[in-house]
Design a protein around this motif. Structure first.
Motif, PDB file in Angstrom:
ATOM      1  N   ALA A 291       7.606 -22.111  -7.688  1.00 36.73           N
ATOM      2  CA  ALA A 291       7.759 -20.959  -6.778  1.00 36.73           C
ATOM      3  C   ALA A 291       9.198 -20.476  -6.763  1.00 36.73           C
ATOM      4  O   ALA A 291       9.478 -19.272  -6.729  1.00 36.73           O
ATOM      5  N   ALA A 292      10.158 -21.430  -6.804  1.00 35.03           N
ATOM      6  CA  ALA A 292      11.566 -21.034  -6.790  1.00 35.03           C
ATOM      7  C   ALA A 292      11.932 -20.262  -8.060  1.00 35.03           C
ATOM      8  O   ALA A 292      12.675 -19.286  -8.019  1.00 35.03           O
ATOM      9  N   LEU A 293      11.387 -20.708  -9.208  1.00 32.94           N
ATOM     10  CA  LEU A 293      11.669 -20.014 -10.469  1.00 32.94           C
ATOM     11  C   LEU A 293      11.093 -18.603 -10.467  1.00 32.94           C
ATOM     12  O   LEU A 293      11.723 -17.639 -10.928  1.00 32.94           O
ATOM     13  N   LEU A 294       9.873 -18.418  -9.954  1.00 38.45           N
ATOM     14  CA  LEU A 294       9.255 -17.082  -9.887  1.00 38.45           C
ATOM     15  C   LEU A 294      10.055 -16.153  -8.991  1.00 38.45           C
ATOM     16  O   LEU A 294      10.282 -14.974  -9.305  1.00 38.45           O
ATOM     17  N   LEU A 295      10.534 -16.649  -7.851  1.00 39.50           N
ATOM     18  CA  LEU A 295      11.309 -15.833  -6.924  1.00 39.50           C
ATOM     19  C   LEU A 295      12.611 -15.403  -7.555  1.00 39.50           C
ATOM     20  O   LEU A 295      13.057 -14.251  -7.415  1.00 39.50           O
ATOM     21  N   PHE A 296      13.250 -16.331  -8.294  1.00 38.17           N
ATOM     22  CA  PHE A 296      14.519 -16.004  -8.943  1.00 38.17           C
ATOM     23  C   PHE A 296      14.323 -14.896 -10.003  1.00 38.17           C
ATOM     24  O   PHE A 296      15.123 -13.976 -10.121  1.00 38.17           O
ATOM     25  N   GLY A 297      13.205 -14.970 -10.781  1.00 31.13           N
ATOM     26  CA  GLY A 297      12.931 -13.931 -11.799  1.00 31.13           C
ATOM     27  C   GLY A 297      12.700 -12.576 -11.160  1.00 31.13           C
ATOM     28  O   GLY A 297      13.132 -11.542 -11.690  1.00 31.13           O
ATOM     29  N   LEU A 298      12.006 -12.552 -10.016  1.00 32.35           N
ATOM     30  CA  LEU A 298      11.743 -11.283  -9.323  1.00 32.35           C
ATOM     31  C   LEU A 298      13.025 -10.639  -8.856  1.00 32.35           C
ATOM     32  O   LEU A 298      13.220  -9.427  -8.966  1.00 32.35           O
ATOM     33  N   ILE A 299      13.944 -11.428  -8.370  1.00 34.86           N
ATOM     34  CA  ILE A 299      15.226 -10.880  -7.887  1.00 34.86           C
ATOM     35  C   ILE A 299      16.004 -10.279  -9.046  1.00 34.86           C
ATOM     36  O   ILE A 299      16.603  -9.187  -8.938  1.00 34.86           O
ATOM     37  N   ILE A 300      15.999 -10.944 -10.185  1.00 33.38           N
ATOM     38  CA  ILE A 300      16.719 -10.426 -11.361  1.00 33.38           C
ATOM     39  C   ILE A 300      16.149  -9.078 -11.798  1.00 33.38           C
ATOM     40  O   ILE A 300      16.874  -8.122 -12.120  1.00 33.38           O
ATOM     41  N   ALA A 301      14.813  -8.992 -11.793  1.00 36.34           N
ATOM     42  CA  ALA A 301      14.179  -7.725 -12.223  1.00 36.34           C
ATOM     43  C   ALA A 301      14.546  -6.584 -11.293  1.00 36.34           C
ATOM     44  O   ALA A 301      14.809  -5.455 -11.727  1.00 36.34           O
ATOM     45  N   LEU A 302      14.558  -6.809  -9.999  1.00 34.00           N
ATOM     46  CA  LEU A 302      14.915  -5.772  -9.037  1.00 34.00           C
ATOM     47  C   LEU A 302      16.353  -5.319  -9.214  1.00 34.00           C
ATOM     48  O   LEU A 302      16.672  -4.141  -9.107  1.00 34.00           O
ATOM     49  N   LEU A 303      17.226  -6.255  -9.479  1.00 30.84           N
ATOM     50  CA  LEU A 303      18.628  -5.880  -9.648  1.00 30.84           C
ATOM     51  C   LEU A 303      18.816  -5.025 -10.899  1.00 30.84           C
ATOM     52  O   LEU A 303      19.616  -4.090 -10.928  1.00 30.84           O
ATOM     53  N   ARG A 304      18.116  -5.337 -11.970  1.00 30.34           N
ATOM     54  CA  ARG A 304      18.242  -4.559 -13.187  1.00 30.34           C
ATOM     55  C   ARG A 304      17.743  -3.118 -12.972  1.00 30.34           C
ATOM     56  O   ARG A 304      18.293  -2.170 -13.470  1.00 30.34           O
ATOM     57  N   ARG A 305      16.616  -2.999 -12.226  1.00 36.79           N
ATOM     58  CA  ARG A 305      16.057  -1.662 -11.994  1.00 36.79           C
ATOM     59  C   ARG A 305      16.996  -0.823 -11.142  1.00 36.79           C
ATOM     60  O   ARG A 305      17.196   0.347 -11.379  1.00 36.79           O
TER      61      ARG A 305
END
Length: 463
Positions: free
Chosen positions: A437-451
């Protein structure tokens, strides 16, 4: 020259006159001799045959006068032929007079005492470093006073005690450690132990024949004693000679001392025992008396199976401390054991454990006392990877913990073994789920920052 003719009438009177004169002369000469004193020592005595070094012996001389006039004479008191004192004694006519002198003897040995003149023997006196004498005796006890006069203080000193073969128990010799040369010590032996005033053991595990108490001056302590015990005492108790022990009173309880057989005689046995450290002793046999008052059994889950603990309260109702050997039994098989010291009239708690690794019903006991029954199920013992019980036996006497391969440890095929059930006390599945769950949350944050960064390229920040 004409011869004179003497008639009988003239000769007889002259003879009578001569006789009278002779008688007068004889009386004149013999009179003073008959009236003179005639003095001599008629006897000598002493008041002791044995004394302590440094003490005195009284020597008494009797002077007799057989003359018809009083007079005096000088007499000499001698020790081993050497004059120690001279005294003039005056005696009336036809009578006697006595005089006494105290003679001090400072060194141990045997001395000859005489008085002159003529020489009369007063006997011999033995001088010892220490003496013993009976001061009181009855059917149940005998009190002996021990006195030291010049005993050594650098080593133990042994005193011979008064002999008495008619008593069932007698102290034959007494050894002391003294820090002073002169002392007085009382030793009382009891053929009737109850008369001693000591707490005599009376339980079934004790047989006491006699007792000894000691009264000591400061600096003089008992070291050892030799004593005689009648065989009739042994027969009445059903004991062998080597079973007899001396026990000393220490801290309100009895403790066994080193006791050895010195000599076995027809009617009695001679023993020697250590008496240091106490002033009250009993002779006989005293044993601890153990009993298990309470027991209990508990079990708990451990990685290798079920740990079973048996606990018991062991009492010692005897009058002496003893060692209790405790054994844990599982179905009559000893699986664990220990030893514990239990004081006289005291109790101790004993606990033993074992690990059961096979399902079944087991009878648990502490020595010969049953403590209870435990039932071990399949789910309560450790299982292998196939879900079956490990074939490790029924029980063991140790509590060794089982080992399991951890994360990253290889198995026999070179792969990884099974994961541990817990990590730091948390179920392994929860830990793995949390990491995902922690890894999935971290990936989501990265995607939002890139957008969001596409419309602010001039801000000076870029991921």
């Amino acid at each position: 020259m004409a011869r004179e003719n003497r008639s009988p009438k003239r000769v007889v009177p002259r003879l009578v006159a001569v006789g009278v004169v002779a008688l007068l002369l004889t009386a004149t000469v013999a009179g003073p001799t008959a009236a003179a004193p005639r003095l001599f020592v008629s006897g000598a005595t002493k008041d002791a045959s044995t004394i302590l070094a440094g003490e005195t012996v009284n020597v008494t001389a009797t002077v007799k006068n057989t003359g018809e006039d009083g007079g005096g004479m000088d007499i000499e008191f001698k020790v081993n032929g050497t004059t120690t004192v001279t005294e003039r004694v005056v005696v009336e006519a036809d009578s006697s007079n006595t005089t006494t002198r105290a003679i001090r003897l400072g060194e141990p040995g045997t001395y000859r005492l005489t008085v002159t003149s003529p020489e009369r023997s007063a006997g011999r006196v033995q001088v010892k470093r220490a003496l013993s004498e009976v001061t009181r005796e009855d059917a149940g006890s005998r009190a002996i006073r021990v006195r030291g006069g010049s005993v050594p203080t650098s080593r133990p000193y042994t005193v011979d005690m008064p002999a008495d073969t008619n008593r069932s128990f007698t102290v034959q010799s007494w050894t002391v450690d003294a820090s002073q040369q002169s002392f007085t010590q009382s030793v009382t032996e009891y053929t009737d132990p109850a008369a001693s005033g000591l707490p005599i053991p009376s339980d079934d595990a004790a047989a006491v024949f006699s007792a000894v108490t000691v009264g000591s001056t400061d600096g003089v302590q008992p070291s050892s004693m030799q004593f005689a015990l009648n065989r009739s005492q042994l027969r009445s108790a059903g004991m062998d000679a080597d079973e007899v022990q001396v026990y000393q009173r220490v801290n309100e309880s009895w403790q066994a001392t080193e006791t050895t057989v010195v000599e076995e005689q027809t009617s009695r046995v001679i023993y020697e025992a250590d008496t240091s450290g106490s002033t009250a002793f009993v002779v006989g046999s005293i044993e601890p008396s153990f009993s298990i008052a309470r027991t209990s059994v508990v079990s708990e889950q451990v990685p290798t199976g079920q740990r079973v603990v048996v606990e018991g309260v062991v009492r010692n109702t005897g009058s002496i401390e003893g060692t209790y050997d405790a054994r844990m039994r599982v179905d009559d098989e000893v699986v664990n054991e220990t030893s514990v010291q239990i004081p006289a009239n005291g109790e101790r708690t004993v606990a033993l454990s074992t690990v059961v690794t096979t399902p079944g019903r087991y009878q648990i006991a502490l020595n010969d006392t049953g403590a209870g029954v435990i039932q071990v199920s399949e789910s309560q013992v450790q299982t292998d990877g196939n879900g079956g019980a490990e074939p490790t036996g029924t029980a063991s006497g140790t509590d060794a913990a089982a080992t399991e391969p951890g994360i990253g440890e290889g198995d026999e095929d070179g792969g990884f073994g099974p994961l541990p059930a817990t990590v730091m006390g948390i179920n392994t599945l929860f830990v793995v789920g949390g990491l995902v769950a922690a890894l999935l949350l971290f990936g989501l944050i990265i995607a939002l920052l890139r957008r969001g960064g596409g419309g602010r390229r001039n801000s000076g920040f870029e991921l």
